[in-house]
Design an enzyme around this catalytic site. Structure first.
Site, PDB file in Angstrom:
ATOM      1  N   HIS A 280      39.837  46.562  53.029  1.00  0.00           N
ATOM      2  CA  HIS A 280      40.785  47.688  53.039  1.00  0.00           C
ATOM      3  C   HIS A 280      40.052  49.024  53.004  1.00  0.00           C
ATOM      4  O   HIS A 280      39.137  49.241  52.227  1.00  0.00           O
ATOM      5  CB  HIS A 280      41.828  47.573  51.925  1.00  0.00           C
ATOM      6  CG  HIS A 280      41.319  47.636  50.526  1.00  0.00           C
ATOM      7  ND1 HIS A 280      41.121  48.835  49.851  1.00  0.00           N
ATOM      8  CD2 HIS A 280      40.990  46.661  49.641  1.00  0.00           C
ATOM      9  CE1 HIS A 280      40.700  48.590  48.619  1.00  0.00           C
ATOM     10  NE2 HIS A 280      40.601  47.282  48.469  1.00  0.00           N
ATOM     11  N   ASP A 292      34.870  49.088  46.243  1.00  0.00           N
ATOM     12  CA  ASP A 292      36.285  48.746  46.427  1.00  0.00           C
ATOM     13  C   ASP A 292      36.960  49.786  47.331  1.00  0.00           C
ATOM     14  O   ASP A 292      37.510  50.756  46.837  1.00  0.00           O
ATOM     15  CB  ASP A 292      36.977  48.696  45.060  1.00  0.00           C
ATOM     16  CG  ASP A 292      38.402  48.203  45.129  1.00  0.00           C
ATOM     17  OD1 ASP A 292      38.763  47.540  46.122  1.00  0.00           O
ATOM     18  OD2 ASP A 292      39.170  48.498  44.194  1.00  0.00           O
ATOM     19  N   GLU A 326      45.906  49.101  50.634  1.00  0.00           N
ATOM     20  CA  GLU A 326      45.909  47.925  49.762  1.00  0.00           C
ATOM     21  C   GLU A 326      46.128  48.327  48.316  1.00  0.00           C
ATOM     22  O   GLU A 326      46.800  47.619  47.554  1.00  0.00           O
ATOM     23  CB  GLU A 326      44.588  47.162  49.908  1.00  0.00           C
ATOM     24  CG  GLU A 326      44.536  45.844  49.140  1.00  0.00           C
ATOM     25  CD  GLU A 326      44.038  45.960  47.708  1.00  0.00           C
ATOM     26  OE1 GLU A 326      44.158  44.983  46.957  1.00  0.00           O
ATOM     27  OE2 GLU A 326      43.530  47.044  47.335  1.00  0.00           O
ATOM     28  N   GLU A 327      45.566  49.456  47.918  1.00  0.00           N
ATOM     29  CA  GLU A 327      45.522  49.810  46.498  1.00  0.00           C
ATOM     30  C   GLU A 327      46.894  50.097  45.897  1.00  0.00           C
ATOM     31  O   GLU A 327      47.154  49.719  44.761  1.00  0.00           O
ATOM     32  CB  GLU A 327      44.610  51.023  46.285  1.00  0.00           C
ATOM     33  CG  GLU A 327      43.134  50.757  46.551  1.00  0.00           C
ATOM     34  CD  GLU A 327      42.490  49.805  45.542  1.00  0.00           C
ATOM     35  OE1 GLU A 327      43.196  49.298  44.661  1.00  0.00           O
ATOM     36  OE2 GLU A 327      41.284  49.571  45.648  1.00  0.00           O
ATOM     37  N   ASP A 354      36.824  41.729  49.546  1.00  0.00           N
ATOM     38  CA  ASP A 354      37.387  42.755  48.668  1.00  0.00           C
ATOM     39  C   ASP A 354      37.011  42.475  47.213  1.00  0.00           C
ATOM     40  O   ASP A 354      37.829  42.577  46.311  1.00  0.00           O
ATOM     41  CB  ASP A 354      38.913  42.815  48.830  1.00  0.00           C
ATOM     42  CG  ASP A 354      39.541  43.959  48.037  1.00  0.00           C
ATOM     43  OD1 ASP A 354      38.801  44.889  47.663  1.00  0.00           O
ATOM     44  OD2 ASP A 354      40.762  43.911  47.787  1.00  0.00           O
ATOM     45  N   HIS A 424      37.886  50.838  40.370  1.00  0.00           N
ATOM     46  CA  HIS A 424      38.885  51.896  40.189  1.00  0.00           C
ATOM     47  C   HIS A 424      38.408  53.037  39.287  1.00  0.00           C
ATOM     48  O   HIS A 424      39.232  53.754  38.720  1.00  0.00           O
ATOM     49  CB  HIS A 424      40.188  51.326  39.608  1.00  0.00           C
ATOM     50  CG  HIS A 424      40.870  50.342  40.492  1.00  0.00           C
ATOM     51  ND1 HIS A 424      42.009  49.645  40.102  1.00  0.00           N
ATOM     52  CD2 HIS A 424      40.582  49.897  41.746  1.00  0.00           C
ATOM     53  CE1 HIS A 424      42.389  48.842  41.079  1.00  0.00           C
ATOM     54  NE2 HIS A 424      41.535  48.974  42.090  1.00  0.00           N
TER      55      HIS A 424
END
Length: 465
Positions: A280, A292, A326-327, A354, A424
């Site tokens: 992603h 990520d 995606e997030e 991922d 994140h």
């Protein structure tokens, strides 16, 4: 007798010749990745020239433009953008929080707004604190003990789980649904312990949802660093009357248009059978999204290049898809599956990366037992590269909407022990990606794609036949 002996020898030797050819092709893939890989350079640009790529942001659009240009330069048969509407949430000015033990005595703690949260009032929120270990504790406490307070979700990731993704799954519900549930009891806001196994000062954001909570009843939600959570919990134990203040300025806007970035090599023998490899393109905004999922995107792009550079011509159509959103919505994955279904495309295999750009360990597969056995029969080809994990399990969020009876879904599984140190958070940055590990992952993915393409998958029709 001699004829029978010759036939027997031929039957015995054929798999070895085939495996030898496969071993040579896989070695060529790894050699190319480790001496002439492009993934690291692509990631350098995504991370350091573009940065965090939150859905709907200018940076997300720059990433779309950049990756499309790079795919165009590879000489693929086709490259295009697939429009998709995505949410646009903006963090605003940096968040601020402190613990107040008595008037005038405060200690600052690191927090960040959770993705999708509303802002606090302009002056922030200051209230007493109720610490819980999970959503299930709310009912035990009841409205009388929660109303007007800030609910502090402090369930850590389980350290005894060797798979850190299993540990993450065990406590992420408090981040995703914590605000919606606490709001039902009149809470003023929620603070959630970051999903991180390490003790540090980085708060980790992530998606949260209010479910069907009316806008007027929504409460602000933020993550606190693991060190901050330990300090808050200890201070609360010593003095139950402390207060927490926090202020955040995030805002949700109307949906905007973005794109999945897609490139493909048309199959030479079965062009109507589609194989997907992807990651992603969007990321959170605190770091630059290197692990990520910048890593998964550039690895997937390099899969097609590695196969071209080693002279392999896929039998099936090989498609790289860089999914958007995606997030905080999975809009890209859902849109891709929707369009594929409308076009009646036949997808036979999909692989997603991922889980960060760390040393690859193998794959997990969402497929039939027959297909799993076929993949496991190739383990010997991967052992020289220390790839040993071929198990049934989760594949990837973006490719999940494609799931069907005969489709083989797979997820690259790197070593996961460091992943949630960065996930994140502000320290998900390029400097934490090892070039060689990233390139090994790209080669491992390309090798599996090669084998699946060469030998095909086992359909339910074959099994029944």
């Amino acid at each position: 007798m001699r004829t029978i002996l010759l036939l027997s020898l031929l039957l015995i030797s054929t798999p070895f010749f085939s495996q030898s050819d496969d071993a040579k092709q896989i070695k060529a893939i790894y050699d190319q990745a480790l001496t002439n890989g492009k993934a690291y350079d692509w990631l350098n640009h995504l991370s350091n020239q573009i940065g965090g790529r939150l859905s709907g942001s200018v940076q997300a659009q720059l990433a779309v433009d950049y990756t499309k240009a790079q795919l165009d330069s590879l000489g693929l048969d086709r490259v295009w953008l697939q429009p998709v509407m995505v949410p646009k949430w903006v963090r605003g000015t940096p968040e601020f929080a402190y613990i107040e033990t008595k008037p005038g005595h405060t200690t600052n703690v690191p927090i960040c707004a959770l993705g999708g949260s509303i802002s606090t009032p302009d002056g922030g929120i200051k209230a007493g604190i109720v610490e819980v270990k999970g959503i299930e504790d709310l009912e035990k406490l009841g409205r009388s003990k929660i109303e007007g307070k800030i609910v502090f979700y402090n369930r850590p990731m389980e350290p005894t789980q060797i798979s850190t993704f299993a540990s993450y799954s065990g406590c992420v519900d408090q981040r995703y649904s914590g605000a919606a549930e606490a709001g039902k009891y009149g809470a003023a806001g929620v603070i959630v312990r970051s999903m991180n196994l390490r003790l540090d000062d980085y708060p980790h954001t992530g998606a949260m949802s209010y479910g069907d909570t009316p806008v007027s009843d929504r409460i602000p939600a933020a993550a606190i660093s693991t060190k901050g959570a330990e300090l808050l919990s200890t201070t609360l134990t010593l003095n139950p009357d402390i207060k927490l203040y926090f202020k955040q300025n995030c805002k949700q806007f109307e949906d905007v248009e973005s794109y999945n970035v897609i490139g493909e090599i048309t199959g030479t023998t079965y062009p109507n059978e589609v194989m997907v490899v992807g990651g992603h393109l969007d990321s959170w905004d605190l770091g630059d999204g290197s692990h990520d999922d910048g890593a998964g995107c550039v690895q997937s792009m390099d899969v097609l290049r590695l196969l071209k550079e080693t002279g392999y011509k896929p039998k099936r159509t090989l498609r790289v898809v860089l999914f958007m959103n995606e997030e905080n919505g999975l809009r890209g994955g859902n849109k891709y599956a929707e369009i594929a279904q409308k076009k009646n495309e036949k997808h036979v295999f999909a692989l997603e990366s991922d889980s960060g750009g760390f040393t690859p360990r193998g794959f997990s597969f969402d497929c039939s037992e027959e297909n799993l056995k076929q993949v496991q029969s190739w383990k010997g080809l991967f052992e020289p590269y220390l790839i040993h994990m071929f198990v049934k399990g989760y594949s990837g969020a973006d490719i999940g909407p494609l799931k069907s009876e005969d489709l083989v879904l797979a997820g690259l599984r790197p070593d996961s022990q460091r992943y949630f140190d960065h996930h994140h958070a502000e320290n998900d940055t390029f400097e934490h990606v090892n070039k060689r590990e990233l390139e090994l992952g790209a080669a491992t993915m390309a090798s599996l794609v090669y084998l699946i393409d060469k030998y095909g998958t086992i359909t339910s029709a074959k099994i029944k036949g």
